[in-house]
Design a protein around this motif. Structure first.
Motif, PDB file in Angstrom:
ATOM      1  N   MET A  35       0.850  -1.188   0.000  1.00 53.52           N
ATOM      2  CA  MET A  35       0.000   0.000   0.000  1.00 53.52           C
ATOM      3  C   MET A  35       0.886   1.238   0.000  1.00 53.52           C
ATOM      4  SD  MET A  35      -2.832   1.357   2.764  1.00 53.52           S
ATOM      5  CE  MET A  35      -3.809  -0.108   2.644  1.00 53.52           C
ATOM      6  N   PHE A  36       0.572   2.147  -0.923  1.00 55.28           N
ATOM      7  CA  PHE A  36       1.261   3.420  -1.001  1.00 55.28           C
ATOM      8  C   PHE A  36       0.241   4.521  -0.770  1.00 55.28           C
ATOM      9  CE2 PHE A  36       3.656   0.398  -3.445  1.00 55.28           C
ATOM     10  CZ  PHE A  36       4.951   0.618  -3.023  1.00 55.28           C
ATOM     11  N   VAL A  37       0.599   5.485   0.078  1.00 56.65           N
ATOM     12  CA  VAL A  37      -0.301   6.560   0.452  1.00 56.65           C
ATOM     13  C   VAL A  37       0.350   7.885   0.056  1.00 56.65           C
ATOM     14  CG1 VAL A  37      -1.453   7.684   2.388  1.00 56.65           C
ATOM     15  CG2 VAL A  37      -1.214   5.220   2.371  1.00 56.65           C
ATOM     16  N   THR A  38      -0.422   8.734  -0.636  1.00 54.00           N
ATOM     17  CA  THR A  38       0.065  10.044  -1.053  1.00 54.00           C
ATOM     18  C   THR A  38      -0.684  11.107  -0.289  1.00 54.00           C
ATOM     19  OG1 THR A  38       0.495   9.158  -3.256  1.00 54.00           O
ATOM     20  CG2 THR A  38       0.475  11.552  -3.027  1.00 54.00           C
ATOM     21  N   ASP A  63      -9.874   4.535   6.040  1.00 52.88           N
ATOM     22  CA  ASP A  63      -9.289   5.477   7.001  1.00 52.88           C
ATOM     23  C   ASP A  63      -8.366   6.483   6.312  1.00 52.88           C
ATOM     24  OD1 ASP A  63     -10.668   4.186   9.001  1.00 52.88           O
ATOM     25  OD2 ASP A  63      -8.916   3.135   9.813  1.00 52.88           O
ATOM     26  N   HIS A  64      -7.529   6.003   5.405  1.00 57.67           N
ATOM     27  CA  HIS A  64      -6.611   6.915   4.710  1.00 57.67           C
ATOM     28  C   HIS A  64      -7.372   7.867   3.788  1.00 57.67           C
ATOM     29  CE1 HIS A  64      -2.778   5.493   6.147  1.00 57.67           C
ATOM     30  NE2 HIS A  64      -3.117   4.238   5.895  1.00 57.67           N
ATOM     31  N   ARG A  65      -8.362   7.347   3.078  1.00 60.50           N
ATOM     32  CA  ARG A  65      -9.148   8.215   2.191  1.00 60.50           C
ATOM     33  C   ARG A  65      -9.937   9.244   2.987  1.00 60.50           C
ATOM     34  NH1 ARG A  65     -11.035   3.739  -2.241  1.00 60.50           N
ATOM     35  NH2 ARG A  65      -9.055   3.695  -3.340  1.00 60.50           N
ATOM     36  N   ALA A  66     -10.456   8.853   4.149  1.00 59.59           N
ATOM     37  CA  ALA A  66     -11.183   9.798   5.000  1.00 59.59           C
ATOM     38  C   ALA A  66     -10.270  10.912   5.504  1.00 59.59           C
ATOM     39  CB  ALA A  66     -11.811   9.062   6.179  1.00 59.59           C
ATOM     40  N   ALA A  67      -8.983  10.613   5.627  1.00 54.23           N
ATOM     41  CA  ALA A  67      -8.002  11.608   6.071  1.00 54.23           C
ATOM     42  C   ALA A  67      -7.507  12.461   4.897  1.00 54.23           C
ATOM     43  CB  ALA A  67      -6.831  10.915   6.748  1.00 54.23           C
TER      44      ALA A  67
END
Length: 66
Positions: A6-9, A31-35
Motif C-alpha cells: 500500500m502506497f499513500v500520497t 481510514d486513509h481516504r477519509a483523512a
C-alpha cells in the motif's frame, strides 16, 4: 495468499509505503481516504512492473527521448 503493498500520497504530494494488514485492508483504505490521502494498493507483480516502468521512463528521459 498474494502479498500486497500500500502506497499513500498526502495532500502535499509526498508518497510513502504503509504496512498492510490483510485482515483489515478495506478499513485501512477507508481510514486513509477519509483523512484526505490518495491510496494505491498493488500486488507484488504489479509493484515489480511499476518499478520497471519507472526505470524505463527515467532511461528514456535521460536519453532525451521523452
Amino acid at each position: 495468499m498474494v502479498r500486497k503493498f500500500m502506497f499513500v500520497t498526502d495532500a502535499d504530494g509526498k508518497s510513502r509505503e504503509v504496512k498492510v494488514d490483510p485482515a483489515h485492508l478495506g478499513r485501512q483504505i477507508r481510514d486513509h481516504r477519509a483523512a484526505g490521502r490518495e491510496v494505491t494498493v498493488l500486488t507484488e507483480d504489479e509493484r515489480i512492473q511499476a518499478g520497471l516502468n519507472a526505470a524505463w521512463i527515467a532511461e528514456q528521459h535521460r536519453a532525451g527521448r521523452i
